[in-house]
Structure formats: C-alpha cells, structure tokens
Design an enzyme around this catalytic site. Sequence first.
Site, PDB file in Angstrom:
ATOM      1  N   ASP A 145       0.833  -1.204   0.000  1.00 58.06           N
ATOM      2  CA  ASP A 145       0.000   0.000   0.000  1.00 58.06           C
ATOM      3  C   ASP A 145       0.871   1.259   0.000  1.00 58.06           C
ATOM      4  O   ASP A 145       2.102   1.182   0.077  1.00 58.06           O
ATOM      5  CB  ASP A 145      -0.907  -0.050   1.242  1.00 58.06           C
ATOM      6  CG  ASP A 145      -2.308   0.463   0.950  1.00 58.06           C
ATOM      7  OD1 ASP A 145      -2.449   1.294   0.042  1.00 58.06           O
ATOM      8  OD2 ASP A 145      -3.248   0.039   1.640  1.00 58.06           O
ATOM      9  N   GLU A 180      -1.405   1.928  -5.020  1.00 53.03           N
ATOM     10  CA  GLU A 180      -1.338   3.380  -4.757  1.00 53.03           C
ATOM     11  C   GLU A 180      -2.569   4.064  -5.366  1.00 53.03           C
ATOM     12  O   GLU A 180      -2.557   5.252  -5.595  1.00 53.03           O
ATOM     13  CB  GLU A 180       0.011   3.972  -5.178  1.00 53.03           C
ATOM     14  CG  GLU A 180       0.397   3.826  -6.638  1.00 53.03           C
ATOM     15  CD  GLU A 180      -0.378   4.757  -7.533  1.00 53.03           C
ATOM     16  OE1 GLU A 180      -1.335   4.261  -8.190  1.00 53.03           O
ATOM     17  OE2 GLU A 180      -0.061   5.953  -7.599  1.00 53.03           O
ATOM     18  N   TRP A 181      -3.593   3.221  -5.620  1.00 54.53           N
ATOM     19  CA  TRP A 181      -4.960   3.662  -5.971  1.00 54.53           C
ATOM     20  C   TRP A 181      -5.064   4.388  -7.312  1.00 54.53           C
ATOM     21  O   TRP A 181      -6.019   5.134  -7.553  1.00 54.53           O
ATOM     22  CB  TRP A 181      -5.549   4.547  -4.848  1.00 54.53           C
ATOM     23  CG  TRP A 181      -5.091   4.135  -3.493  1.00 54.53           C
ATOM     24  CD1 TRP A 181      -5.458   2.976  -2.859  1.00 54.53           C
ATOM     25  CD2 TRP A 181      -4.161   4.802  -2.629  1.00 54.53           C
ATOM     26  NE1 TRP A 181      -4.813   2.898  -1.651  1.00 54.53           N
ATOM     27  CE2 TRP A 181      -4.023   4.013  -1.478  1.00 54.53           C
ATOM     28  CE3 TRP A 181      -3.451   6.000  -2.715  1.00 54.53           C
ATOM     29  CZ2 TRP A 181      -3.186   4.364  -0.418  1.00 54.53           C
ATOM     30  CZ3 TRP A 181      -2.622   6.364  -1.669  1.00 54.53           C
ATOM     31  CH2 TRP A 181      -2.496   5.558  -0.536  1.00 54.53           C
ATOM     32  N   GLY A 182      -4.079   4.202  -8.181  1.00 57.09           N
ATOM     33  CA  GLY A 182      -4.161   4.826  -9.505  1.00 57.09           C
ATOM     34  C   GLY A 182      -3.784   6.295  -9.506  1.00 57.09           C
ATOM     35  O   GLY A 182      -3.841   6.948 -10.553  1.00 57.09           O
ATOM     36  N   ASP A 203     -10.469   3.049  -3.133  1.00 57.64           N
ATOM     37  CA  ASP A 203     -11.127   1.832  -2.630  1.00 57.64           C
ATOM     38  C   ASP A 203     -12.572   1.743  -3.119  1.00 57.64           C
ATOM     39  O   ASP A 203     -13.327   2.712  -3.001  1.00 57.64           O
ATOM     40  CB  ASP A 203     -11.157   1.826  -1.096  1.00 57.64           C
ATOM     41  CG  ASP A 203      -9.764   1.710  -0.501  1.00 57.64           C
ATOM     42  OD1 ASP A 203      -8.779   1.702  -1.261  1.00 57.64           O
ATOM     43  OD2 ASP A 203      -9.678   1.629   0.738  1.00 57.64           O
TER      44      ASP A 203
HETATM   45  C1  GLA Z   1      -6.056   1.073   1.738  1.00 53.80           C
HETATM   46  C2  GLA Z   1      -6.237   0.050   0.622  1.00 53.80           C
HETATM   47  C3  GLA Z   1      -7.331  -0.921   1.019  1.00 53.80           C
HETATM   48  C4  GLA Z   1      -6.954  -1.620   2.311  1.00 53.80           C
HETATM   49  C5  GLA Z   1      -6.695  -0.587   3.409  1.00 53.80           C
HETATM   50  C6  GLA Z   1      -6.113  -1.214   4.660  1.00 53.80           C
HETATM   51  O1  GLA Z   1      -7.178   1.883   1.889  1.00 53.80           O
HETATM   52  O2  GLA Z   1      -6.543   0.695  -0.593  1.00 53.80           O
HETATM   53  O3  GLA Z   1      -7.539  -1.867  -0.008  1.00 53.80           O
HETATM   54  O4  GLA Z   1      -5.822  -2.405   2.107  1.00 53.80           O
HETATM   55  O5  GLA Z   1      -5.787   0.410   2.972  1.00 53.80           O
HETATM   56  O6  GLA Z   1      -5.828  -0.270   5.654  1.00 53.80           O
END
Ligand code: GLA
Length: 406
Positions: A145, A180-182, A203
């Site tokens: 993450d 890193e969510w894009g 998420d």
């Molecule tokens: C981030 C990630 C999630 C999850 C949480 C855990 O938000 O994007 O998928 O792993 O952390 O804290």
Amino acid sequence: MKKIRALFVLLLASHILYAQEKAATPPMGYMTWNFYADKINENDIRSIADAMSENGLLKAGFNYIFIDDGWQGGRDNKNNMIPDPKKFPSGMKALCDYVHSKGLKLGIYSDAAQLTCAGYTASLGFEEQDAKTFAGWGIDYLKYDYCDAPPDWQTAIHRYSTMANALAHSGRDIVFGICEWGDRSPWLWARKSGGQLWRVSADIRDKWQSKIAPKQPTDLHRSGAGILDVLDINTPLSAYAGPGGWNDPDMLVVGLYGRKGPSGDLGGIGCTDVEYQSQMSLWCLLASPLMISCDVTKMNAATRKILYNKDIIDIDQDALGVQAQCKLKQENWQVFVKPLQNGDVAVGVLNRGEQSGPLRIALSDIGLSDAWQATDVWSKQVSAWSKSVTLTVGSHETKVFRLHKK
Ligand code: GLA
C-alpha cells in the site's frame, strides 16, 4: 562465443517464462479487508481456508487467501516483523502451512512507508528484511500500500521497485500487488517496477455509483467509488493489461449487502444481486483480479450463483489475457468485446440506465463479422448471431455472451 550466446538465450527464455508464470492470468482469491477490517485473526483465516477448500471456491479457481491490514505486531529486537501475538498466537509460518495444506496460497499486506493505512508497522527501510521474513513464512503474495508516503511519482516508483527487488531476492516466488490507488498512473510504470497487478482506483465501496460525478478520479477518495466509477477508470486502460501485469479495479463487493465496515463507508449502502452480477461480469470481461470480500463461510444462493459461474470465470482467466475494450457507447449502453484464445469472443452488454430496454447492435459496429453461435453465460441460452442482434437487458444488468464461430 556460441556457448555464451546459447546461455544468454536460455537465460532470456527462462526469464520470460518466469515472468509469465507469475500471474499469467489475473490472480483470484479472497481479501479480508471489507469483511473483517483490521480485526482479523488466525482462527478467521483457518475458517476461511476450510470454507474455501470445502465449498467449491478453491475448485472454481479462487486459490489465494489474502490477509489485509491489521495482522502486524511491530518488530522484535532484531527488527524482524512479527504478527500481533494476540491475533496470531501460532505465528505466520504455522498459518501458512495450514493454508497450503488446504491447497490454497497465502497473501499478506504491508506499505511503502513507516505506517500502513490503518496505522500499523510498515516496511520502509526494511524491504530486504521483510521480504525475507515473508518468504520464510511461505507467503505467496504481497499487497503493498502507499499510505503515509509522499505524493510524487519518483518516490513511489523508487519505493515499489525497492520492494520488488527485495522480493526477487527473497528466495520465494511472491506475486507483488501495487496499491497506490491509480493516483500516479501506475499502469505506465508498475509492470516495469516489478508489479504483477496495480490498483487503478480509490477503494471500491459497496454501491453501484457515486452520487457525485467525480471531476477527477482522485475525488473518489472522498465521495466513495462505486462499481461504475471504478469501471469508468479501468475501461480506457485495456492496452496496459496482459499476462504478468493486470489493472486491478479492487475487490468484488458481491455478497456484502451494505454491511458496516470499510465497504459500507462513503455511501456503501449495498447493491442488488443484479448489480453484483454486473460487477462479476464486468470484472471478468476486463480481465481483472477477482478478490471476493464477503463472508465466504456464509454465502446465500444468489452470491454462490454469481461467484461460482465457471463460464464467466473462464472469460476472466482466458490465457490470451486481453482486457475487453468498450466498442460501443451510447446513452446508457456500453458494449465490451474481449477476444479469447481459441478464437471465441466474449461480448458484454451493460445497461447503465434505470429502465430495462432493447438494444440493437450491428455486429460491424463492435468490430465483428461472420456468423456466431452465442451462449449467454448466465442463462446458458444459445442463439444465432449474424449481422445484427437485438437484446433486452435489465436496468443495471450486464449480459455476457460467449461467441463461437459457426
Ligand atoms: C487502503 C487500501 C485498502 C486496504 C486498506 C487497509 O485503503 O486501498 O484496499 O488495504 O488500505 O488499511
């Protein structure tokens, strides 16, 4: 000279083979986050392993169990990462052995900073040591993450490459999931930095669509990403996916039904079974990693019907590894096309609108010629398609057909 060249060719071939063996098709399994959040322990993991090996999920291809954030117990006096002794009293090695004995693989979570998203010990500065620890336990997959880390691209690329190299030296084959969510377009660099999959969005929440249309994808961190929001981010990225490197649109929310927890935050009020089936259809068409996140020890019949459908999973796992392209978009309709290895073609028709309705598709408009035998992968009905076809698709439904040349 000849010998050296032969050795070089051999090395190159084994490198390509190795790279392709790792996540040659999108990884499938179970992720703990949406159901357990950070309140996860070894008994839960054992129950999940028992359930998945007995209830047919493993047989259907879901072969990873992935422990998300919350397992960590800090570091020992040699700086080795340790699991929380209250949550995992038998230790990770014993748990790995148990999960492996059931025919499943085990994944774990860390973060490229001092602390994880939920505030637990993370791996920055300890990459080599942590990779060796994970390998020693028998871990097969690391989700890495990016909370608590600086926003620039260079640092992200550097930190992810550092962990990828550490995993490569760990002595174990460990799939590396970049999370890193894009935010820094990881599809442009994640594969080169050693990742086999990379999250493309904020998420996912347990909802169909965000009420506030995002001006930019990062807005979804605040408004909460629904199925359609993530789909819209992933759709233009098909060129980046393929064997060994996949766009990851986050977990399946199928079967969560609006439960409290991470997936219920930011408007995650739950979806209908039609919408859950659409998510499964769209994720499979778009060759996505399939990570279940509901309670696999207690699934209702509708959830089982969605998750166990071999025909849709075969489309996701097809060895050609092509992510479907959206070939037609008009008003509320989208048509996705995914070529398959044996010459068949998967076609998905999504109705984003609030009314059920007929759609007439000229096959030439979606790049198809010839006459086809079309099998609806959900109803199993077979029909003949040539030149054009008219389909009735319900509100928020995605129909998927496997086309076989006549
Ligand atoms: C981030 C990630 C999630 C999850 C949480 C855990 O938000 O994007 O998928 O792993 O952390 O804290």
